[in-house]
Design a protein around this motif. Structure first.
Motif, PDB file in Angstrom:
ATOM      1  N   ARG A   1     -15.497   2.234   0.242  1.00 46.88           N
ATOM      2  CA  ARG A   1     -14.413   1.859  -0.664  1.00 46.88           C
ATOM      3  C   ARG A   1     -14.686   0.486  -1.289  1.00 46.88           C
ATOM      4  O   ARG A   1     -14.617   0.320  -2.510  1.00 46.88           O
ATOM      5  CB  ARG A   1     -13.088   1.832   0.092  1.00 46.88           C
TER       6      ARG A   1
ATOM      7  N   TRP B   1     -13.567   7.657  -6.666  1.00 48.78           N
ATOM      8  CA  TRP B   1     -12.815   7.609  -7.934  1.00 48.78           C
ATOM      9  C   TRP B   1     -11.807   8.744  -8.015  1.00 48.78           C
ATOM     10  O   TRP B   1     -10.628   8.540  -8.344  1.00 48.78           O
ATOM     11  CB  TRP B   1     -13.813   7.672  -9.086  1.00 48.78           C
TER      12      TRP B   1
ATOM     13  N   PHE C   1      -8.904   8.428  -5.539  1.00 50.51           N
ATOM     14  CA  PHE C   1      -7.911   7.452  -5.985  1.00 50.51           C
ATOM     15  C   PHE C   1      -7.304   7.842  -7.339  1.00 50.51           C
ATOM     16  O   PHE C   1      -6.826   6.983  -8.082  1.00 50.51           O
ATOM     17  CB  PHE C   1      -8.526   6.055  -6.067  1.00 50.51           C
TER      18      PHE C   1
ATOM     19  N   GLN D   1      -8.577   8.856 -10.120  1.00 49.36           N
ATOM     20  CA  GLN D   1      -9.310   8.323 -11.259  1.00 49.36           C
ATOM     21  C   GLN D   1      -8.852   6.913 -11.637  1.00 49.36           C
ATOM     22  O   GLN D   1      -8.761   6.551 -12.804  1.00 49.36           O
ATOM     23  CB  GLN D   1      -9.240   9.284 -12.454  1.00 49.36           C
ATOM     24  N   ASP D   2      -8.603   6.125 -10.621  1.00 45.67           N
ATOM     25  CA  ASP D   2      -8.299   4.700 -10.802  1.00 45.67           C
ATOM     26  C   ASP D   2      -9.459   4.058 -11.565  1.00 45.67           C
ATOM     27  O   ASP D   2     -10.624   4.180 -11.154  1.00 45.67           O
ATOM     28  CB  ASP D   2      -8.150   4.061  -9.413  1.00 45.67           C
TER      29      ASP D   2
ATOM     30  N   ARG E   1     -10.598   1.189 -11.656  1.00 51.12           N
ATOM     31  CA  ARG E   1     -11.386   0.223 -10.885  1.00 51.12           C
ATOM     32  C   ARG E   1     -12.574   0.874 -10.195  1.00 51.12           C
ATOM     33  O   ARG E   1     -13.522   0.192  -9.804  1.00 51.12           O
ATOM     34  CB  ARG E   1     -10.494  -0.464  -9.850  1.00 51.12           C
TER      35      ARG E   1
ATOM     36  N   ARG F   1     -14.240   3.609 -11.589  1.00 49.39           N
ATOM     37  CA  ARG F   1     -14.842   4.504 -12.578  1.00 49.39           C
ATOM     38  C   ARG F   1     -16.363   4.545 -12.438  1.00 49.39           C
ATOM     39  O   ARG F   1     -17.025   3.512 -12.361  1.00 49.39           O
ATOM     40  CB  ARG F   1     -14.467   4.029 -13.985  1.00 49.39           C
TER      41      ARG F   1
ATOM     42  N   GLU G   1      -6.662  -6.151  -1.010  1.00 51.76           N
ATOM     43  CA  GLU G   1      -5.785  -4.992  -1.145  1.00 51.76           C
ATOM     44  C   GLU G   1      -5.876  -4.102   0.086  1.00 51.76           C
ATOM     45  O   GLU G   1      -4.855  -3.594   0.588  1.00 51.76           O
ATOM     46  CB  GLU G   1      -6.149  -4.200  -2.399  1.00 51.76           C
TER      47      GLU G   1
ATOM     48  N   GLY H   1      -7.600  -1.737 -17.235  1.00 49.76           N
ATOM     49  CA  GLY H   1      -7.151  -1.637 -15.850  1.00 49.76           C
ATOM     50  C   GLY H   1      -8.268  -1.851 -14.857  1.00 49.76           C
ATOM     51  O   GLY H   1      -8.010  -2.057 -13.667  1.00 49.76           O
ATOM     52  N   ARG H   2      -9.500  -1.829 -15.312  1.00 50.90           N
ATOM     53  CA  ARG H   2     -10.650  -1.986 -14.410  1.00 50.90           C
ATOM     54  C   ARG H   2     -10.614  -3.336 -13.691  1.00 50.90           C
ATOM     55  O   ARG H   2     -11.007  -3.439 -12.529  1.00 50.90           O
ATOM     56  CB  ARG H   2     -11.935  -1.843 -15.215  1.00 50.90           C
TER      57      ARG H   2
ATOM     58  N   SER I   1      -5.111  -6.918  -8.128  1.00 54.36           N
ATOM     59  CA  SER I   1      -4.134  -6.182  -7.339  1.00 54.36           C
ATOM     60  C   SER I   1      -2.940  -7.069  -7.013  1.00 54.36           C
ATOM     61  O   SER I   1      -3.024  -8.304  -7.033  1.00 54.36           O
ATOM     62  CB  SER I   1      -4.770  -5.694  -6.033  1.00 54.36           C
TER      63      SER I   1
END
Length: 539
Positions: free
Chosen positions: A206, A263, A266, A268-269, A271, A273, A442, A494-495, A499
């Motif tokens: 992660r 990805w 999550f 397709q968050d 961060r 990608r 996070e 958003g990348r 947090s």
């Protein structure tokens, strides 16, 4: 529901060394886990669904024990005793007396679920069931079981006999006592266990994503070539390997599959990608060392790596004017003094700056870009500026050649090679470290693992020079937040959005207020070094 990895561990005993450990799956990982259990003194039964595979694997394990004897790391009598305890099994029914079963079969949820349902019909109710999965949900695998409380993840790292880390993963239904037993067993085997909750990628897979993702992003932005990025990560960032050479070693298909799995897990968050450049490499069959070509070419003599970009020698500046303490990069001031370059200290008026004789300024990477200002050169983060052998600089189209030459000459006078890269926010090391710190903060805030276990996992699992929690402490509470906030302003996909956990951590100390509505730091905490004063001529 079990407590997460951050919870204080309950009392529990390791599986006794006279009890049988069964390993299901006789591939590389299964063989390695079997060897670890054997050396720890357990009788071991090795099973594989493919006919003859268990016998073949047992011979391979015995051969590894022979090599330990040849290297003087195991006595011959210990080898003989261990080999006598290893038994290939022809069927699951031969695992009935196992106190622990560790599964290391193909990474398919349906296969693992069916296997463990079959095992439940064979082993006793007190048998601990463990999966070595690196990418699937422990909760999902255990959800098919009659007794999911005794199911836990024990994620070893390859090669299992050599690498010390074991991630002990508690699924949603795992009993705390069972997780504790797995943890203590790993420790009794000479491993360094870390406890974590069942989250995509666990701890290591992660939190490691930015190390690869940011290197690929710098490449995709045409700011630097792979050899230069790798050299900066190694020689400035202190990482043992660069992202491109490491993914060639892992296998581009394997690394991309893990990235894609995290990805998707999550939702397709952005961060997490995946990289389009890596996707093209995989599509071309250029998978790294195993195919002879990845980011680099390989032959019988090893890697054919191009030389990193290194600037030609330049004269050091006649002097440097400093305002402020350049925190958290103050050691550079002592280095400049020791180099013989005159350092002129000006009275601080709320800012931190290095000014060169050209009138241009030299600034630490902070998530902004040189193109936004009239004459600025950025320098990248280093793990230790004294020990670093290379420093990356970035200049924009409006940076004067004199300023870039003087900045280059200054770092060369400090004994560093200089790589000039494109004008990208956060450069190479700074953006990578800021994102590592963010994901680590996070993970801790969400109960994935403790601060100590996060840092232990990243140091032992992927050989980082510092754990991200400790790295963040050294740089100051607000440093990572400010870098990511500036990057987020320039790339609002958003990348790079910091947090909430990092936000809270950065501004919760000593009564400091939170950033204002515009995102600026409060008066009591200015981790970016009051950079606004340095940018009076910004457009």
């Amino acid at each position: 529901m079990t407590d997460t990895g951050a919870t204080t561990r309950a009392a529990g005993a390791a599986v006794a060394p006279d009890r049988t450990v069964a390993v299901v799956g006789a591939g590389t990982m299964g063989q390695g886990i079997a060897q670890v259990a054997l050396v720890a003194g357990h009788p071991v039964r090795l099973y594989d669904a493919a006919p003859g595979r268990a016998e073949q694997a047992a011979r391979a394990v015995a051969g590894r024990l022979d090599r330990l004897v040849a290297k003087g790391r195991m006595a011959p009598e210990e080898r003989d005793a261990a080999a006598a305890r290893l038994h290939p099994a022809a069927g699951l029914d031969e695992l009935a007396d196992a106190a622990l079963v560790v599964e290391a079969v193909v990474e398919r949820l349906d296969v693992k679920q069916e296997l463990f349902k079959a095992l439940e019909k064979v082993v006793g109710d007190d048998c601990l069931l463990a999966t070595n999965t690196s990418s699937l949900s422990v909760t999902a695998i255990g959800g098919a079981l009659r007794l999911p409380g005794r199911f836990v993840g024990m994620h070893f790292f390859n090669p299992a006999p050599l690498l010390p880390l074991v991630e002990v993963v508690s699924g949603f239904a795992t009993d705390t006592a069972c997780a504790t037993r797995a943890y203590e067993t790993a420790r009794a085997w000479g491993k360094t266990p870390v406890a974590c909750a069942d989250t995509p990628g666990f701890i290591v897979n992660r939190l490691a994503r930015p190390f690869y993702a940011e290197a690929f992003a710098v490449y995709e932005e045409r700011a630097a070539d792979p050899a230069t990025i790798d050299a900066v990560l190694r020689e400035s960032g202190g990482f043992r390997m660069g992202a491109f050479e490491l993914t060639d070693l892992i296998g581009q298909d394997v690394n991309e599959a893990v990235t894609t799995s995290v990805w998707e897990a999550f939702f397709q968050d952005p961060r997490f990608r995946p990289s389009l450049a890596q996707r093209r490499l995989v599509e071309a069959g250029m998978l790294g060392r195993k195919t002879g070509r990845g980011w680099y070419a390989y032959d019988d003599q090893g890697v054919q790596r191009p030389e990193p970009h290194t600037a030609e020698p330049a004269d050091p500046p006649a002097y440097v004017v400093v305002e402020g303490d350049l925190a958290p990069f103050g050691e550079l001031l002592d280095m400049i003094r020791a180099s013989g370059v005159p350092l002129r200290q000006q009275e601080e008026d709320g800012g931190t700056r290095l000014e060169l004789p050209s009138g241009g300024q030299l600034a630490p990477a902070d998530g902004q870009t040189s193109v936004e200002f009239s004459d600025v050169v950025y320098f990248d983060l280093a793990l230790d500026y004294r020990e670093a052998t290379r420093i990356a600089l970035a200049a924009g189209p409006d940076t004067s050649p004199e300023t870039l030459a003087q900045a280059t000459g200054l770092f060369q006078a400090l004994g560093k090679k200089v790589s000039v890269i494109g004008d990208v926010p956060g450069m190479i090391v700074a953006r990578t470290v800021a994102r590592l710190v963010d994901l680590a903060r996070e993970a801790v805030a969400k109960g994935v693992a403790s601060e100590e276990d996060v840092d232990t996992a990243m140091r032992l699992g992927v050989n980082y020079p510092l754990g991200p929690i400790e790295w963040g402490r050294r740089l100051g509470r607000g440093w990572a937040y400010e870098v990511l906030e500036e990057m987020h302003r320039r790339d609002p996909s958003g990348r790079y959005a910091p947090s909430l956990a990092l936000y809270r951590h950065s501004y919760a100390e000593d009564g400091a207020g939170a950033p204002d509505a515009a995102g600026g730091a409060p008066d009591t905490a200015d981790p970016a070094g009051a950079a606004g004063e340095r940018r009076e001529d910004g457009r």
